[in-house]
Scaffold this motif. Sequence first.
Motif, PDB file in Angstrom:
ATOM      1  N   GLY A   3       0.779  -1.231   0.000  1.00  0.00           N
ATOM      2  CA  GLY A   3       0.000   0.000   0.000  1.00  0.00           C
ATOM      3  C   GLY A   3       0.809   1.279   0.000  1.00  0.00           C
ATOM      4  O   GLY A   3       0.246   2.367   0.036  1.00  0.00           O
ATOM      5  N   GLN A   4       2.157   1.177  -0.067  1.00  0.00           N
ATOM      6  CA  GLN A   4       3.034   2.344  -0.072  1.00  0.00           C
ATOM      7  C   GLN A   4       3.767   2.415  -1.407  1.00  0.00           C
ATOM      8  O   GLN A   4       4.154   1.385  -1.977  1.00  0.00           O
ATOM      9  N   LEU A   5       3.974   3.626  -1.901  1.00  0.00           N
ATOM     10  CA  LEU A   5       4.796   3.830  -3.088  1.00  0.00           C
ATOM     11  C   LEU A   5       6.240   4.018  -2.653  1.00  0.00           C
ATOM     12  O   LEU A   5       6.543   4.898  -1.838  1.00  0.00           O
ATOM     13  N   VAL A   6       7.133   3.184  -3.194  1.00  0.00           N
ATOM     14  CA  VAL A   6       8.536   3.208  -2.789  1.00  0.00           C
ATOM     15  C   VAL A   6       9.426   3.141  -4.015  1.00  0.00           C
ATOM     16  O   VAL A   6       9.017   2.709  -5.097  1.00  0.00           O
ATOM     17  N   PRO A  46       6.010   9.567   3.088  1.00  0.00           N
ATOM     18  CA  PRO A  46       6.186   8.984   4.421  1.00  0.00           C
ATOM     19  C   PRO A  46       5.049   9.375   5.363  1.00  0.00           C
ATOM     20  O   PRO A  46       4.594  10.522   5.349  1.00  0.00           O
ATOM     21  N   PRO A  47       4.559   8.456   6.193  1.00  0.00           N
ATOM     22  CA  PRO A  47       3.440   8.764   7.083  1.00  0.00           C
ATOM     23  C   PRO A  47       3.804   9.691   8.230  1.00  0.00           C
ATOM     24  O   PRO A  47       3.012  10.526   8.630  1.00  0.00           O
ATOM     25  N   ASN A  48       5.002   9.567   8.763  1.00  0.00           N
ATOM     26  CA  ASN A  48       5.401  10.396   9.898  1.00  0.00           C
ATOM     27  C   ASN A  48       6.743  11.044   9.618  1.00  0.00           C
ATOM     28  O   ASN A  48       6.850  11.940   8.812  1.00  0.00           O
ATOM     29  N   ASN A  49       7.779  10.566  10.275  1.00  0.00           N
ATOM     30  CA  ASN A  49       9.118  11.117  10.059  1.00  0.00           C
ATOM     31  C   ASN A  49      10.018  10.111   9.363  1.00  0.00           C
ATOM     32  O   ASN A  49      11.235  10.116   9.547  1.00  0.00           O
ATOM     33  N   ASP A  50       9.403   9.220   8.585  1.00  0.00           N
ATOM     34  CA  ASP A  50      10.195   8.220   7.884  1.00  0.00           C
ATOM     35  C   ASP A  50      11.035   8.881   6.794  1.00  0.00           C
ATOM     36  O   ASP A  50      10.783  10.012   6.370  1.00  0.00           O
ATOM     37  N   ILE A  51      12.021   8.135   6.323  1.00  0.00           N
ATOM     38  CA  ILE A  51      12.894   8.647   5.262  1.00  0.00           C
ATOM     39  C   ILE A  51      12.107   8.729   3.960  1.00  0.00           C
ATOM     40  O   ILE A  51      11.413   7.796   3.564  1.00  0.00           O
ATOM     41  N   VAL A  52      12.223   9.841   3.275  1.00  0.00           N
ATOM     42  CA  VAL A  52      11.500  10.061   2.028  1.00  0.00           C
ATOM     43  C   VAL A  52      12.503  10.160   0.884  1.00  0.00           C
ATOM     44  O   VAL A  52      13.629  10.621   1.060  1.00  0.00           O
ATOM     45  N   ALA A  53      12.077   9.698  -0.288  1.00  0.00           N
ATOM     46  CA  ALA A  53      12.921   9.836  -1.470  1.00  0.00           C
ATOM     47  C   ALA A  53      13.059  11.312  -1.816  1.00  0.00           C
ATOM     48  O   ALA A  53      12.081  12.036  -1.893  1.00  0.00           O
ATOM     49  N   MET A  54      14.291  11.765  -1.999  1.00  0.00           N
ATOM     50  CA  MET A  54      14.539  13.154  -2.368  1.00  0.00           C
ATOM     51  C   MET A  54      15.474  13.187  -3.565  1.00  0.00           C
ATOM     52  O   MET A  54      16.304  12.299  -3.749  1.00  0.00           O
ATOM     53  N   SER A  55      15.314  14.201  -4.376  1.00  0.00           N
ATOM     54  CA  SER A  55      16.181  14.349  -5.536  1.00  0.00           C
ATOM     55  C   SER A  55      17.180  15.459  -5.292  1.00  0.00           C
ATOM     56  O   SER A  55      16.967  16.332  -4.452  1.00  0.00           O
TER      57      SER A  55
END
Length: 224
Positions: free
Chosen positions: A45-48, A58-67
Amino acid sequence: MAITATTAFSRDEYFDILDKSEIKLEYRAGEIYTMWGEPIEEREGQLVTAKSGLLLFPPNNDIVAMSGARPAHNIIAANLIGEFFECLKKQGCYVYGSDQLVHIEACDRDTFPDLTIVCEEPEYTKSKQGLDALTNPVVVIEVLSRSTESYDRGEKYECYQTLESLQEYVLVSSKKRKIEVFARNTPHEWIQRIYNDENPRVKIRDCEIELAEIYRMVTFDISD
């Protein structure tokens, strides 16, 4: 081994995702990729990102993909925008930076070139999210990086060639002072011009720009 995306997306779904994303994403005929070439897939259910598993939202403070691009890449792109704006502003041309999406109908592809020039009324495909994609660029410029160079020279170049409006495709090295211009001679023939320190007066469209101005303030990364 090459990474392949495992999730199919419609173009409408792509625009929904792009509208919420903090990073630029490219659509390739049902697949979505980061601009550094990593496919996006759905897991639980998550796009990764398929290789690194970074979350797109990210739902909270999870690591997010950044460019992000290296300083040389960013300085070169900024120099190009400044030089072309100054040259083309009286000719009725539009100069777009890397936030302008371009749609390539023949390849069912949407991408963000580093620089795009249009010298007639811009034409767009419309999306309900307001993220309209340009369809009639006359010049497309890509600043090469390690992660994208083979794609920019290969599959992406082949797609750009299908744009009837496109007259020049430009590859700008971020590792050394070198620029390659591929100019359309006939619908099926492109001629290459190379500019470097031995041939430093760069001709693109109706502009002549000194190579030194394009690479002004650039320090090359010796690790490349």
